[in-house]
Enzyme design. Structure first.
Site: not given
Length: 599
Positions: A395-396, A399, A428, A492
């Site tokens: 996920h990160e 980004h 997100e 989110h």
């Protein structure tokens, strides 16, 4: 989160390293009945593509919005296997960077202009180019607003939010905590002195709002770290009769979340090894030693004499590093083997990580300042373990991919650091979509892949978010369907709209079991959706992100971007194209309800 910053990539860099900057195709790009086609170097070149795109931007000013006083700095140039070209530009006006001025110019195989995707649909020229505030005054205002130490103020044109204004952009450093690394980018109106935005620079996995909710509920998480014997077998360390160093070695690590995993390391001597992977652009994990450092070079390299790492518990500081290094390399492998993307920024550079960041930090971050992952150790109460689970890393790091491509930005940030608005929610969502895809790619039996996010963290609802039925997440109030209220939803919560569309595109609506997990995905007005498969859905969303999304892309723009991607990959008359349209309709995003007068 994403800082409101301008990425200036020199044209010379792009031209000198075309492959590294994106002149590659997509592994999943073409359907089986339409073979991939790569143009020869004689047919096209990076220089010709960039020059043609820049010329087209000025020649088609009514469509692109590029005009007198503007200059275009290339950020990326992409060549599709079927021959289309796409050049992403950052704009400056009268020598000043334009916030929200990014655009992508689209060309055909003959370098003929075919269209544009632009962030600002209004003129970027401010009413005045004369500042009333001095740089020192702007810096003082920024420091006060962000509660830190201000750097140099630089003049910019702020073209976000439907209007253009002369402004100062100031980077402010502060003390890191669990809500971020402490640094913020502040934009101050150069005429009125008003703070136009203050945006945290780091991308945190857990929002300030969620952290407050968890603590108010008194939850004590019990992360799923019990499957330590289920992971990959312990590999035989690399051996060679030729003693030349440094050299590539194969070791193993015992992680918190995924059992025993293989690790490619660097052997620096007869009995010394470094947790650095030379086969993946030098990707390395270091120990921040509980300091609040955003400088990877100040992290302590992790080494040992046996090429076995960690013991599966936090009693060994290296254990968290095993999870981090495994997750980072798995994410890099996913992007390279699936899409041909070489590194997070597609620049053939490694992705770095630092564990043990700060003291009692209950979060994990993508930090653009050091272009690395930062992992806290948890607060010892709500979060007793470091947030180094595989989908957290996927996920990160996504980004970072978004930051290097569309650069999606929230429309506002509140005083606590919570972000709002559809572009931030889409950011997100993409991080959840590709974070889940990393799990499917890794296919680790100790971390079975699924469409759940944060299922290993030990939350009472057994996951943080889920793509099939987002509103089952009660902690963040994630949303299933679009409505006008989503425009200002917390990111989110709002992310559920496009995450849901992706799941429906991949798997379809209704009840089904995928890899042992049962899903029952609802739809708006009970519309039935037939999925096209996860691989095709992932290819569509990646193509849309890298070619057709910009910093202000909202959900209706994302619908158009994914339709364009499906048209490129499978044809406008294809089943896949129709499925994309139907998946968005099933979350109430349609041409008919597109909001008017968007910026």
């Amino acid at each position: 989160m994403h800082r409101a910053h301008i990425r200036n990539v020199a044209v010379a860099v792009v031209l000198a390293s075309a492959t590294a900057t994106g002149l590659t195709g997509t592994a999943l790009a073409a359907p089986a009945d339409r073979p991939s086609r790569t143009a020869s170097s004689a047919e096209t070149s990076a220089a010709a593509v960039v020059d043609a795109a820049r010329a087209a931007a000025f020649a088609h000013a009514s469509a692109t919005g590029v005009g007198k006083g503007d200059a275009l700095q290339v950020q990326d140039a992409m060549l599709d296997p079927e021959g289309a070209r796409h050049v992403r530009f950052q704009r400056s006006h009268d020598g000043m960077p334009v916030l929200g001025g990014d655009l992508v110019v689209h060309l055909d195989r003959h370098l003929v202009y075919t269209g544009v995707t632009r962030a600002a649909h209004h003129t970027v020229e401010p009413a005045t180019t004369t500042a009333r505030l001095t740089p020192a005054q702007a810096a003082a205002t920024a420091a006060s607003a962000a509660g830190g130490q201000a750097g140099t103020a630089r003049l910019v044109v702020d073209a976000r939010g439907g209007a253009s204004a002369l402004a100062y952009q100031v980077h402010v450093t502060g003390r890191a905590d669990e809500t971020g690394t402490g640094s913020r980018t502040v934009v101050v109106d150069a005429v009125t002195g008003e703070v136009r935005s203050t945006t945290p620079d780091s991308d945190e996995f857990l929002s300030p709002k969620l952290l407050a909710t968890l603590r108010a509920s008194g939850q004590a998480l019990r992360p799923d770290t019990a499957s330590l014997t289920v992971g990959a077998r312990r590999p035989v360390p690399y051996t060679s009769s030729v003693a030349t160093y440094p050299r590539t070695a194969t070791g193993s690590g015992t992680s918190l979340f995924v059992g025993i995993v293989p690790l490619t390391t660097t052997q620096t001597g007869a009995s010394s090894y470094l947790l650095k992977d030379p086969t993946r652009f030098g990707t390395e994990t270091r120990d921040a030693k509980n300091r609040l450092t955003e400088n990877f070079s100040t992290g302590t390299p992790i080494s040992n004499s046996a090429n076995t790492w960690g013991n599966g518990t936090v009693s060994d500081r290296t254990t968290a590093a095993v999870d981090a290094q495994y997750g980072i390399t798995a994410t890099l492998d996913f992007y390279q083997k699936t899409f041909g993307r070489k590194g997070i920024a597609n620049d053939s550079r490694g992705a770095q990580g630092m564990v043990h960041f700060g003291n009692r930090i209950a979060n994990a971050f993508w930090d653009p300042a050091c272009t690395c992952m930062l992992y806290g150790d948890g607060d010892g109460v709500t979060f007793p373990e470091p947030l180094v689970a595989l989908d957290v890393t996927g996920h990160e790091l996504t980004h970072g991919v978004v930051d290097a491509t569309a650069g999606l930005q929230p429309t506002r940030v509140d005083a606590a650091g919570n972000q709002y608005g559809e572009p931030g929610a889409l950011n997100e969502s993409l991080a959840d979509i590709f974070g889940s895809a990393v799990e499917f790619f890794a296919d680790n039996p100790a971390n079975p892949p699924n469409y759940l996010i944060g299922e290993k963290l030990g939350l009472s609802q057994t996951f943080l978010r889920r793509l099939d039925h987002p509103s089952l997440d009660k902690l963040e109030g994630t949303i299933d369907y679009w409505s006008p209220a989503v425009h200002d939803a917390e990111v989110h919560a709002g992310s559920g709209v496009s995450s849901h569309a992706f799941y429906l595109l991949a798997e379809g609506s209704g009840r089904k079991t995928v890899d042992g997990v049962t899903y029952d995905s609802p739809t708006y007005r009970n519309l039935t959706v037939e999925g096209i498969g996860r691989d095709k859905a992932t290819a569509v969303f990646y193509r849309a992100l890298t070619r057709y999304m910009v910093s202000s892309t909202d959900f209706h723009d994302a619908r158009l971007a994914t339709l364009a991607a499906a048209r490129d990959l499978y044809g406008q008359d294809s089943t896949e194209y129709q499925a994309v349209d139907r998946a968005w309709a099933a979350v109430n995003v349609t041409a008919a309800n597109t909001p008017q007068n968007r910026s």
